[in-house]
Motif scaffolding. Structure first.
Motif, PDB file in Angstrom:
ATOM      1  N   ARG A 167       0.902  -1.271  -0.042  1.00  0.00           N
ATOM      2  CA  ARG A 167      -0.028   0.060   0.078  1.00  0.00           C
ATOM      3  C   ARG A 167       0.816   1.315  -0.150  1.00  0.00           C
ATOM      4  N   SER A 168       1.943   1.186   0.765  1.00  0.00           N
ATOM      5  CA  SER A 168       2.793   2.212   0.790  1.00  0.00           C
ATOM      6  C   SER A 168       3.462   2.604  -0.638  1.00  0.00           C
ATOM      7  N   ARG A 169       3.648   1.589  -1.324  1.00  0.00           N
ATOM      8  CA  ARG A 169       4.176   1.778  -2.710  1.00  0.00           C
ATOM      9  C   ARG A 169       3.038   2.247  -3.656  1.00  0.00           C
ATOM     10  N   ILE A 170       1.872   1.785  -3.502  1.00  0.00           N
ATOM     11  CA  ILE A 170       0.807   2.197  -4.135  1.00  0.00           C
ATOM     12  C   ILE A 170       0.683   3.781  -4.022  1.00  0.00           C
ATOM     13  N   LYS A 171       0.803   4.203  -2.601  1.00  0.00           N
ATOM     14  CA  LYS A 171       0.669   5.644  -2.480  1.00  0.00           C
ATOM     15  C   LYS A 171       1.668   6.193  -3.253  1.00  0.00           C
ATOM     16  N   ALA A 172       2.869   5.812  -3.196  1.00  0.00           N
ATOM     17  CA  ALA A 172       4.034   6.741  -3.741  1.00  0.00           C
ATOM     18  C   ALA A 172       3.793   6.761  -5.335  1.00  0.00           C
ATOM     19  N   LEU A 173       3.096   5.849  -5.824  1.00  0.00           N
ATOM     20  CA  LEU A 173       2.728   5.762  -7.401  1.00  0.00           C
ATOM     21  C   LEU A 173       1.785   6.985  -7.668  1.00  0.00           C
ATOM     22  N   VAL A 174       0.801   6.903  -6.644  1.00  0.00           N
ATOM     23  CA  VAL A 174      -0.375   8.043  -6.690  1.00  0.00           C
ATOM     24  C   VAL A 174       0.234   9.251  -6.591  1.00  0.00           C
ATOM     25  N   LEU A 175       1.031   9.423  -5.606  1.00  0.00           N
ATOM     26  CA  LEU A 175       1.517  10.874  -5.278  1.00  0.00           C
ATOM     27  C   LEU A 175       2.681  11.386  -6.370  1.00  0.00           C
ATOM     28  N   ASP A 176       3.148  10.418  -7.045  1.00  0.00           N
ATOM     29  CA  ASP A 176       4.142  10.560  -8.187  1.00  0.00           C
ATOM     30  C   ASP A 176       3.393  10.878  -9.392  1.00  0.00           C
ATOM     31  N   GLY A 177       2.225  10.759  -9.418  1.00  0.00           N
ATOM     32  CA  GLY A 177       1.139  11.206 -10.820  1.00  0.00           C
ATOM     33  C   GLY A 177       1.057   9.898 -11.682  1.00  0.00           C
ATOM     34  N   ARG A 178       1.540   8.767 -11.343  1.00  0.00           N
ATOM     35  CA  ARG A 178       1.444   7.588 -12.264  1.00  0.00           C
ATOM     36  C   ARG A 178       0.091   6.894 -12.140  1.00  0.00           C
ATOM     37  N   VAL A 179      -1.065   7.199 -11.493  1.00  0.00           N
ATOM     38  CA  VAL A 179      -2.381   6.636 -11.540  1.00  0.00           C
ATOM     39  C   VAL A 179      -3.500   7.546 -12.017  1.00  0.00           C
ATOM     40  N   ALA A 180      -4.103   6.952 -13.128  1.00  0.00           N
ATOM     41  CA  ALA A 180      -5.200   7.919 -13.567  1.00  0.00           C
ATOM     42  C   ALA A 180      -6.551   7.089 -13.535  1.00  0.00           C
ATOM     43  N   VAL A 181      -7.757   8.075 -12.978  1.00  0.00           N
ATOM     44  CA  VAL A 181      -8.876   7.139 -13.048  1.00  0.00           C
ATOM     45  C   VAL A 181      -9.790   7.846 -14.083  1.00  0.00           C
ATOM     46  N   GLY A 182     -10.400   6.829 -14.862  1.00  0.00           N
ATOM     47  CA  GLY A 182     -11.230   7.748 -16.228  1.00  0.00           C
ATOM     48  C   GLY A 182     -10.314   8.504 -17.081  1.00  0.00           C
ATOM     49  N   GLY A 183      -9.148   8.068 -17.118  1.00  0.00           N
ATOM     50  CA  GLY A 183      -8.264   8.980 -18.113  1.00  0.00           C
ATOM     51  C   GLY A 183      -7.625  10.123 -17.516  1.00  0.00           C
ATOM     52  N   ARG A 184      -8.122  10.629 -16.234  1.00  0.00           N
ATOM     53  CA  ARG A 184      -7.587  11.733 -15.557  1.00  0.00           C
ATOM     54  C   ARG A 184      -6.543  11.210 -14.478  1.00  0.00           C
ATOM     55  N   THR A 185      -5.412  12.026 -14.435  1.00  0.00           N
ATOM     56  CA  THR A 185      -4.627  11.672 -13.468  1.00  0.00           C
ATOM     57  C   THR A 185      -5.045  12.276 -12.021  1.00  0.00           C
ATOM     58  N   VAL A 186      -4.860  11.235 -10.883  1.00  0.00           N
ATOM     59  CA  VAL A 186      -5.202  11.456  -9.732  1.00  0.00           C
ATOM     60  C   VAL A 186      -4.010  11.411  -8.653  1.00  0.00           C
ATOM     61  N   THR A 187      -3.635  12.583  -7.980  1.00  0.00           N
ATOM     62  CA  THR A 187      -2.498  12.519  -7.150  1.00  0.00           C
ATOM     63  C   THR A 187      -2.993  12.621  -5.697  1.00  0.00           C
ATOM     64  N   ASP A 188      -4.270  12.023  -5.197  1.00  0.00           N
ATOM     65  CA  ASP A 188      -4.693  11.934  -4.136  1.00  0.00           C
ATOM     66  C   ASP A 188      -5.008  10.611  -3.486  1.00  0.00           C
ATOM     67  N   PRO A 189      -4.112   9.921  -2.806  1.00  0.00           N
ATOM     68  CA  PRO A 189      -4.385   8.558  -2.555  1.00  0.00           C
ATOM     69  C   PRO A 189      -5.740   8.330  -1.777  1.00  0.00           C
ATOM     70  N   SER A 190      -6.226   9.243  -1.189  1.00  0.00           N
ATOM     71  CA  SER A 190      -7.658   9.092  -0.445  1.00  0.00           C
ATOM     72  C   SER A 190      -8.820   9.490  -1.383  1.00  0.00           C
ATOM     73  N   ALA A 191      -8.694   9.757  -2.646  1.00  0.00           N
ATOM     74  CA  ALA A 191      -9.604  10.276  -3.520  1.00  0.00           C
ATOM     75  C   ALA A 191     -10.584   8.868  -3.406  1.00  0.00           C
ATOM     76  N   LYS A 192     -11.853   9.272  -3.595  1.00  0.00           N
ATOM     77  CA  LYS A 192     -12.996   8.247  -3.820  1.00  0.00           C
ATOM     78  C   LYS A 192     -13.218   8.165  -5.090  1.00  0.00           C
ATOM     79  N   ILE A 193     -13.413   6.631  -5.349  1.00  0.00           N
ATOM     80  CA  ILE A 193     -13.630   6.073  -6.792  1.00  0.00           C
ATOM     81  C   ILE A 193     -14.826   5.511  -6.709  1.00  0.00           C
ATOM     82  N   ALA A 194     -15.881   5.740  -7.863  1.00  0.00           N
ATOM     83  CA  ALA A 194     -16.955   5.050  -8.103  1.00  0.00           C
ATOM     84  C   ALA A 194     -16.940   3.495  -8.500  1.00  0.00           C
ATOM     85  N   ALA A 195     -17.810   2.767  -8.373  1.00  0.00           N
ATOM     86  CA  ALA A 195     -17.904   1.525  -8.784  1.00  0.00           C
ATOM     87  C   ALA A 195     -17.898   1.503 -10.367  1.00  0.00           C
TER      88      ALA A 195
END
Length: 332
Positions: free
Chosen positions: A29-57
């Protein structure tokens, strides 16, 4: 590399959803958090940098996994006695004289350098870095069994087992120590906190109060050497319930029975000086040849991070300590 997953909760934290879905992919989870903070995760095509952001089903989440970075310490072709190796762990028999981890005064020539060279591409990375996961250590001059993680999954599992000290799992650690004299009770438990020595910050000591950490050692006398009424030394098995720096050496010294050859905790004891001249020439020579504390990690058992099975390994003392024990047996 991109990995697409589907969130299946009505609303869920991004890092929690990823940790749940990627539990078997060596991403903590710490590695995943680092990836999010580093801008390497996108939700619906948009980059998300907040690990606590809520995502819909049903949200599509894409992860850009960077290539594993090379380890900071360099590989060095240092011979290793490998007892067992698979995709998750390496179990080895560390020789005396080998430092485990690079540090001040030991920037190279360490076990970590040797493992990087030995494992090569089989290291999948701990926290995104191609390095072995050190979950416990042995002093430089202590020989014996160690287990090292090769993956994030193994690192998490082993770290948790060592933190638990085997109280709820199969973790076992047993050492052979040759000590001066014989403990009054042939078996027992030393339950005394250990911390930095306030008089010498380079050493450890029994320290009560806020600066001492719980330390528990179970011991049993296996053999005694010398006259039955006044043995000169004894072979003791020590089992750790905690894992503090220099724990066995400090606890046995506190009992009044420091380890033979211990240059740090065995000096200044009258019993040591008085008993030294009672050693037969062969035993005295073997002790001089040992040149270190007589301590060997003989037993290591743990739950395998992938299979869940208990793996158990045993190791005989190396030649220098075995020679000392044989020479002590000859004392009349």
């Amino acid at each position: 590399m991109e990995l697409v997953i589907e969130a299946d909760a009505a609303t869920e934290r991004l890092d929690a959803a990823l940790a749940r879905r990627l539990a078997g992919d060596d991403l903590s989870r710490s590695r995943i958090k680092a990836l999010v903070l580093d801008g390497r995760v996108a939700v619906g095509g948009r980059t998300v940098t907040d690990p606590s952001a809520k995502i819909a089903a049903g949200a599509a989440v894409a992860i850009d996994l960077p290539a594993t970075a090379p380890a900071a310490p360099g590989p060095e072709p240092i011979p290793l006695a490998i007892v067992h190796e698979d995709a998750e762990v390496v179990v080895l028999d560390k020789p005396a004289g080998l430092v485990v981890h690079p540090a001040a005064g030991h920037a190279s020539g360490t076990l970590v350098n040797a493992l990087i060279a030995h494992c090569g591409a089989s290291l999948s990375g701990i926290g995104g870095v191609a390095r072995p996961g050190i979950v416990h250590r042995l002093d430089k001059e202590t020989s014996g069994l160690m287990v090292v993680a090769k993956t994030d999954r193994a690192h998490r599992s082993l770290a948790a087992q060592f933190a638990d000290h085997g109280r709820t799992g199969p973790l076992e650690r047993a050492y052979l120590a040759v000590v001066w004299g014989v403990p009054r009770q042939r078996s027992g438990t030393v339950d005394l906190p250990i911390g930095r020595n306030p008089r010498d910050r380079e050493t450890m000591a029994v320290v009560h109060g806020a600066h001492g950490r719980e330390a528990i050692t179970h011991y049993e006398v296996l053999e005694t050497y010398g006259p039955a009424q006044d043995p000169v030394a004894s072979l003791v098995e020590c089992r750790l319930e905690t894992g503090r720096t220099h724990q066995i050496r400090v606890h046995m010294t506190r009992l009044g029975h420091p380890l033979l050859g211990d240059p740090t905790y065995g000096t200044g004891f009258r019993t040591k000086v008085e008993k030294l001249h009672r050693l037969a020439p062969q035993a005295a020579a073997a002790l001089e040849a040992l040149g270190r504390q007589a301590l060997h990690a003989r037993l290591l058992a743990f739950e395998h991070p992938k299979t869940g099975r208990t793996r158990r390994f045993e190791s005989d003392p190396p030649a220098d300590m075995a020679s000392l024990i044989e020479a002590l047996r000859s004392i009349g």
